[in-house]
Design a protein around this motif. Structure first.
Motif, PDB file in Angstrom:
ATOM      1  N   VAL A   1      37.954  41.254  24.853  1.00  8.36           N
ATOM      2  CA  VAL A   1      37.958  39.801  24.684  1.00  8.36           C
ATOM      3  C   VAL A   1      39.328  39.220  25.005  1.00  8.36           C
ATOM      4  O   VAL A   1      39.438  38.129  25.587  1.00  8.36           O
TER       5      VAL A   1
ATOM      6  N   PRO B   1      31.582  45.300  30.540  1.00 10.45           N
ATOM      7  CA  PRO B   1      32.301  44.524  29.525  1.00 10.45           C
ATOM      8  C   PRO B   1      33.792  44.817  29.489  1.00 10.45           C
ATOM      9  O   PRO B   1      34.240  45.927  29.786  1.00 10.45           O
TER      10      PRO B   1
ATOM     11  N   SER C   1      33.417  31.650  25.003  1.00 10.84           N
ATOM     12  CA  SER C   1      32.974  32.448  23.860  1.00 10.84           C
ATOM     13  C   SER C   1      32.102  33.583  24.357  1.00 10.84           C
ATOM     14  O   SER C   1      31.547  33.517  25.462  1.00 10.84           O
ATOM     15  N   VAL C   2      31.981  34.611  23.553  1.00  6.49           N
ATOM     16  CA  VAL C   2      31.068  35.713  23.847  1.00  6.49           C
ATOM     17  C   VAL C   2      29.772  35.460  23.086  1.00  6.49           C
ATOM     18  O   VAL C   2      29.778  35.339  21.867  1.00  6.49           O
ATOM     19  N   GLN C   3      28.672  35.336  23.828  1.00  3.58           N
ATOM     20  CA  GLN C   3      27.368  35.063  23.196  1.00  3.58           C
ATOM     21  C   GLN C   3      26.262  35.487  24.150  1.00  3.58           C
ATOM     22  O   GLN C   3      26.241  35.070  25.313  1.00  3.58           O
ATOM     23  N   ASP C   4      25.349  36.305  23.674  1.00  6.78           N
ATOM     24  CA  ASP C   4      24.264  36.783  24.525  1.00  6.78           C
ATOM     25  C   ASP C   4      23.453  35.617  25.089  1.00  6.78           C
ATOM     26  O   ASP C   4      23.331  34.551  24.464  1.00  6.78           O
TER      27      ASP C   4
ATOM     28  N   LEU D   1      39.997  37.839  28.506  1.00  4.46           N
ATOM     29  CA  LEU D   1      39.289  36.667  29.014  1.00  4.46           C
ATOM     30  C   LEU D   1      40.242  35.472  29.072  1.00  4.46           C
ATOM     31  O   LEU D   1      40.814  35.091  28.039  1.00  4.46           O
TER      32      LEU D   1
ATOM     33  N   ARG E   1      27.568  36.407  33.136  1.00  5.97           N
ATOM     34  CA  ARG E   1      27.304  37.766  32.673  1.00  5.97           C
ATOM     35  C   ARG E   1      28.291  38.734  33.317  1.00  5.97           C
ATOM     36  O   ARG E   1      28.491  38.718  34.530  1.00  5.97           O
TER      37      ARG E   1
ATOM     38  N   MET F   1      28.032  42.008  28.895  1.00  2.00           N
ATOM     39  CA  MET F   1      28.799  41.026  28.132  1.00  2.00           C
ATOM     40  C   MET F   1      28.433  39.636  28.652  1.00  2.00           C
ATOM     41  O   MET F   1      28.578  39.350  29.831  1.00  2.00           O
ATOM     42  N   TRP F   2      27.924  38.796  27.766  1.00  2.00           N
ATOM     43  CA  TRP F   2      27.564  37.431  28.134  1.00  2.00           C
ATOM     44  C   TRP F   2      28.627  36.464  27.626  1.00  2.00           C
ATOM     45  O   TRP F   2      29.080  36.572  26.482  1.00  2.00           O
ATOM     46  N   LEU F   3      29.002  35.540  28.476  1.00  2.00           N
ATOM     47  CA  LEU F   3      29.981  34.518  28.102  1.00  2.00           C
ATOM     48  C   LEU F   3      29.330  33.144  28.100  1.00  2.00           C
ATOM     49  O   LEU F   3      28.437  32.865  28.912  1.00  2.00           O
TER      50      LEU F   3
END
Length: 442
Positions: A214, A211, A226-229, A217, A207, A171-173
């Motif tokens: 949401v 995961p 936000s969650v975004q690769d 968080l 990272r 999970m990328w933030l």
């Protein structure tokens, strides 16, 4: 576990899988429709985990059913087949307690109107528990045409691509720099019991290898994160102004903006941008609007339902006012072959014939994006594909037919050199597969 309570999520997972496996539906769309009906966040997480695991090991489950079911399941047995896929996935790779997985999955057969087949479900799951699922080639789920293309494009990386694409993604933030720094948010995560790794190459990235929901968080609803690769976050760096060039007040076009993460990232970095965001689908454009609203940015952004290539002022759907843009982001529609680990249904739904239509659409969008770009401006072409024909080959063809273009090199933060751009393969740096090409208008 209460079997009846546990049966509901298993039945829902089977219904989602049936739609994806047998009716050509999108996993993302089916989950988006199904999950809100579950009140318990743990049930939502379970359904999602079962569906992803089942699709990733679809070939092994199919091999088990071919070997273990004397009479092949018919067209009317789609939900039953999907329920068995869900049951197998709970045993391996999810490793749920066998008694819970078996009992609740058998009970789910009744909820699906298949009480008469509970014995069959029980027997097959118990056999899977005893023997394990059959071993199949790692690329068995990949269609033959795509295997051939990948071997031709990436002969030395083929096995790594297949392995990475079958593995769960981290999970990328993306930390909203308007609300605080990345280090500070990492501390907030630790205080919430969530461990994250700082990605040095990406200024706002964290990272999470395991995961989390949401909702857990800190400050997500307030727009703090936000969650975004990581590969998608790198777009903002690739589109950044050259050193010494003015950054503020730029007129920027996001030509295919939904769901809005990249547009939001650009505005988080520079709220003075005069952003125009387009998407052909009004429902998807509403997601862009919602993304910007959650983050508290983009109040002055122009969001338009439009085909970015519809530039004829007298034609249907024309949107451009004739004022050129300083920068254009074209995150083009593509085969999504770089994000199979996040969209395992790509291997079910993508066809070789799709590539011709996608390549034509990409070329049309590239030409239109170039037309609206100001002299001296920068266009960033990006895809989540790993196929040369959509990436380096597409840019090579554009350079051949365009006289006023200057490719600008990107560094190794964006992956390996691939033609006039850079390619990251799935799993490299823990990120999705992605292509970037930065082009300046002379």
């Amino acid at each position: 576990m209460n079997d009846d309570k546990g049966a509901g999520p298993r039945a829902m997972a089977a219904q989602v899988l049936d739609a994806v496996l047998h009716r050509g539906r999108s996993l993302k769309a089916e989950l988006a429709q199904a999950l809100p009906s579950l009140a318990d966040v743990r049930d939502r997480a379970l359904v999602e985990a079962i569906c992803f695991a089942a699709l990733r090991q679809r070939a092994r489950a199919d091999a088990a059913l071919r070997a273990w079911v004397p009479r092949p399941l018919g067209k009317r047995d789609g939900e039953l087949r999907a329920l068995l896929h869900a049951g197998f996935a709970q045993l391996d790779p999810l490793g749920l307690p066998p008694h819970a997985a078996l009992d609740a999955t058998v009970a789910a057969a009744r909820l699906l109107g298949r009480a008469h087949q509970r014995g069959m479900v029980n027997a097959l799951l118990r056999r899977a528990q005893r023997e394990g699922l059959p071993t199949v080639p790692a690329d068995a789920a990949w269609p033959a045409w795509l295997r051939e293309r990948l071997r031709a494009d990436w002969p030395d990386d083929y096995a790594a691509i297949v392995a990475a694409s079958a593995s769960p993604a981290p999970m990328w933030l993306r930390v909203n720099r308007l609300r605080g720094g990345r280090d500070g948010y990492a501390r907030r995560l630790r205080e919430a019991g969530i461990e994250a790794t700082i990605a040095d190459a990406l200024p706002e990235a964290l990272r999470i290898d395991a995961p989390v929901a949401v909702a857990s968080l800190p400050g997500f609803d307030r727009g703090d994160v936000s969650v975004q690769d990581g590969s998608a976050q790198a777009v903002a760096d690739a589109l950044a102004p050259a050193p010494g060039a003015p950054a503020s007040g730029r007129r920027v076009l996001d030509a295919c903006a939904a769901p809005g993460g990249k547009a939001a990232h650009l505005l988080e970095r520079d709220p003075s941008l005069r952003l125009t965001a387009l998407d052909v689908d009004p429902r998807r454009l509403e997601r862009v609007r919602g993304t910007l609203a959650r983050l508290g940015i983009g109040a002055d952004a122009a969001l338009r339902v439009a085909d970015a290539a519809a530039l004829d002022a007298n034609g249907p759907g024309a949107w451009w006012d004739g004022v050129p843009f300083d920068a254009v982001l074209l995150d083009a529609p593509c085969s999504a072959t770089g994000v199979v680990r996040r969209q395992p249904d790509v291997l079910l739904h993508r066809r070789a014939a799709d590539l011709d239509a996608l390549r034509a659409q990409q070329a049309r969008l590239l030409d239109a994006a170039w037309r609206v770009l100001a002299p001296g401006g920068v266009l960033l072409y990006a895809t989540c594909s790993i196929l040369h024909v959509e990436n380096a080959g597409q840019i090579e063809a554009f350079l051949a037919r365009t006289i006023d273009v200057l490719p600008e090199p990107l560094d190794d933060r964006f992956g390996r050199v691939s033609g006039a751009g850079r390619q990251r393969l799935p799993g490299e740096g823990g990120m999705d597969g992605f292509f970037y090409a930065r082009l300046r208008k002379r």
